[in-house]
Scaffold this active site. Structure first.
Site, PDB file in Angstrom:
ATOM      1  N   ASN A 110       0.855  -1.188   0.000  1.00 53.54           N
ATOM      2  CA  ASN A 110       0.000   0.000   0.000  1.00 53.54           C
ATOM      3  C   ASN A 110       0.891   1.238   0.000  1.00 53.54           C
ATOM      4  O   ASN A 110       1.939   1.249   0.643  1.00 53.54           O
ATOM      5  CB  ASN A 110      -0.869  -0.005   1.270  1.00 53.54           C
ATOM      6  N   HIS A 112       0.900   5.159   1.219  1.00 53.65           N
ATOM      7  CA  HIS A 112       0.160   6.005   2.158  1.00 53.65           C
ATOM      8  C   HIS A 112       0.855   7.362   2.240  1.00 53.65           C
ATOM      9  O   HIS A 112       2.088   7.426   2.360  1.00 53.65           O
ATOM     10  CB  HIS A 112       0.123   5.341   3.537  1.00 53.65           C
ATOM     11  N   SER A 139       4.836   6.706   2.306  1.00 50.04           N
ATOM     12  CA  SER A 139       5.435   5.426   2.673  1.00 50.04           C
ATOM     13  C   SER A 139       4.793   4.309   1.870  1.00 50.04           C
ATOM     14  O   SER A 139       3.594   4.360   1.569  1.00 50.04           O
ATOM     15  CB  SER A 139       5.198   5.120   4.156  1.00 50.04           C
TER      16      SER A 139
HETATM   17  C1  GAR Z   1      -2.394   9.073  -2.909  1.00 49.85           C
HETATM   18  O1  GAR Z   1      -1.943  10.264  -2.353  1.00 49.85           O
HETATM   19  C2  GAR Z   1      -2.179   7.920  -1.941  1.00 49.85           C
HETATM   20  O2  GAR Z   1      -1.006   8.042  -1.191  1.00 49.85           O
HETATM   21  C3  GAR Z   1      -3.391   8.051  -1.069  1.00 49.85           C
HETATM   22  O3  GAR Z   1      -4.439   8.354  -1.951  1.00 49.85           O
HETATM   23  C4  GAR Z   1      -3.915   9.101  -3.045  1.00 49.85           C
HETATM   24  C5  GAR Z   1      -4.383   8.440  -4.320  1.00 49.85           C
HETATM   25  O4  GAR Z   1      -4.040   9.238  -5.416  1.00 49.85           O
HETATM   26  N1  GAR Z   1      -3.655   6.841  -0.343  1.00 49.85           N
HETATM   27  C6  GAR Z   1      -4.182   6.830   0.870  1.00 49.85           C
HETATM   28  O5  GAR Z   1      -4.517   7.839   1.461  1.00 49.85           O
HETATM   29  C7  GAR Z   1      -4.353   5.454   1.476  1.00 49.85           C
HETATM   30  N2  GAR Z   1      -4.503   5.527   2.889  1.00 49.85           N
HETATM   31  P1  GAR Z   1      -4.176   8.660  -6.892  1.00 49.85           P
HETATM   32  O6  GAR Z   1      -5.578   8.043  -6.986  1.00 49.85           O
HETATM   33  O7  GAR Z   1      -4.029   9.846  -7.783  1.00 49.85           O
HETATM   34  O8  GAR Z   1      -3.090   7.625  -7.082  1.00 49.85           O
END
Ligand code: GAR
Length: 224
Positions: A110, A112, A139
């Site tokens: 994952n 995060h 991370s």
């Molecule tokens: C990213 O910033 C990722 O790190 C976060 O969601 C966003 C997705 O962006 N993930 C989380 O918050 C998980 N807990 P994307 O759809 O443009 O890849």
């Protein structure tokens, strides 16, 4: 040539991390095949990116299934039909049931948007600013039943600047996230990473700290 790693990417929204993986794979920089993009949101923009790239997609609406455990079981049953080697949660905004995760131990990661173990959960950019942190980042970790709590593989760091708000911070972090995720998937595809009972190993040696990633294509810092 070894067979490319079959990767299933799980998303809930925009899919920019997915796009980074697709681009890196197309440029010949990632020895993977994206076998499936799956989402809990039928309208997720990332599903459209996958379709445009000719990648199979799966959208499973949680409202179509009565309870959480049954939903997770059905989602993973359908994902497993694509025979992926690795599952990548790239903006997948659901907590997964431990029962479905168990068979994937060491094969599900994952990304995060915080320097874990700081700020698991939501609103990470805001929380980092409110805490007065000078450093922020993202991370990549192996997924366990604990929310954003599995063993860490790598991180990227950015400075929090005076005047930053959650949006400016998120925007500056995003390209770093893309590089971080591509690196992690590359290392796993190259067989350099292993999750053992006592932690994460990189090139056969235990990681004392998560690797630190700078630009895409650079070597990680903090190798054992
Ligand atoms: C990213 O910033 C990722 O790190 C976060 O969601 C966003 C997705 O962006 N993930 C989380 O918050 C998980 N807990 P994307 O759809 O443009 O890849």
């Amino acid at each position: 040539m070894p067979k490319p790693l079959r990767v299933a990417v799980l998303i809930s929204g925009r899919g920019s991390n997915l796009q980074a993986l697709i681009a890196a794979q197309r440029e010949g920089r990632l020895p993977i095949e994206i076998a499936l993009v799956a989402s809990n949101k039928v309208a997720a923009q990332g599903l459209r990116h996958a379709e445009a790239a000719g990648i199979p997609t799966l959208a499973l609406d949680p409202r179509s299934i009565p309870d959480r455990a049954s939903y997770d079981a059905e989602l993973f049953r359908r994902i497993t039909a694509y025979a992926p080697d690795l599952l990548v949660l790239a903006g997948f905004m659901r907590v997964l049931d431990g029962t479905v995760l168990a068979p994937w131990a060491g094969r599900i990661i994952n990304i995060h948007p915080s320097l874990l173990p700081k700020y698991p959960g939501l609103h990470t950019h805001q929380r980092a600013i409110e805490a007065g942190d000078h450093l922020h980042g993202a991370s990549v970790h192996f997924v366990t039943a604990e929310l954003d709590g599995g063993p860490l593989l790598a991180c990227c760091e950015i400075a929090i600047q005076p005047g930053d708000d959650p949006d400016s911070l998120a925007a500056r972090l995003l390209p770093q996230e893309h590089a971080l995720l591509c690196h992690c998937v590359q290392w796993i595809a190259e067989g350099r990473v292993e999750l053992r009972d006592d932690g994460v190993y990189f090139d056969g040696l235990p990681l004392e700290h998560p690797l630190r990633v700078a630009a895409w294509g650079s070597e990680p810092v903090g190798c054992p």
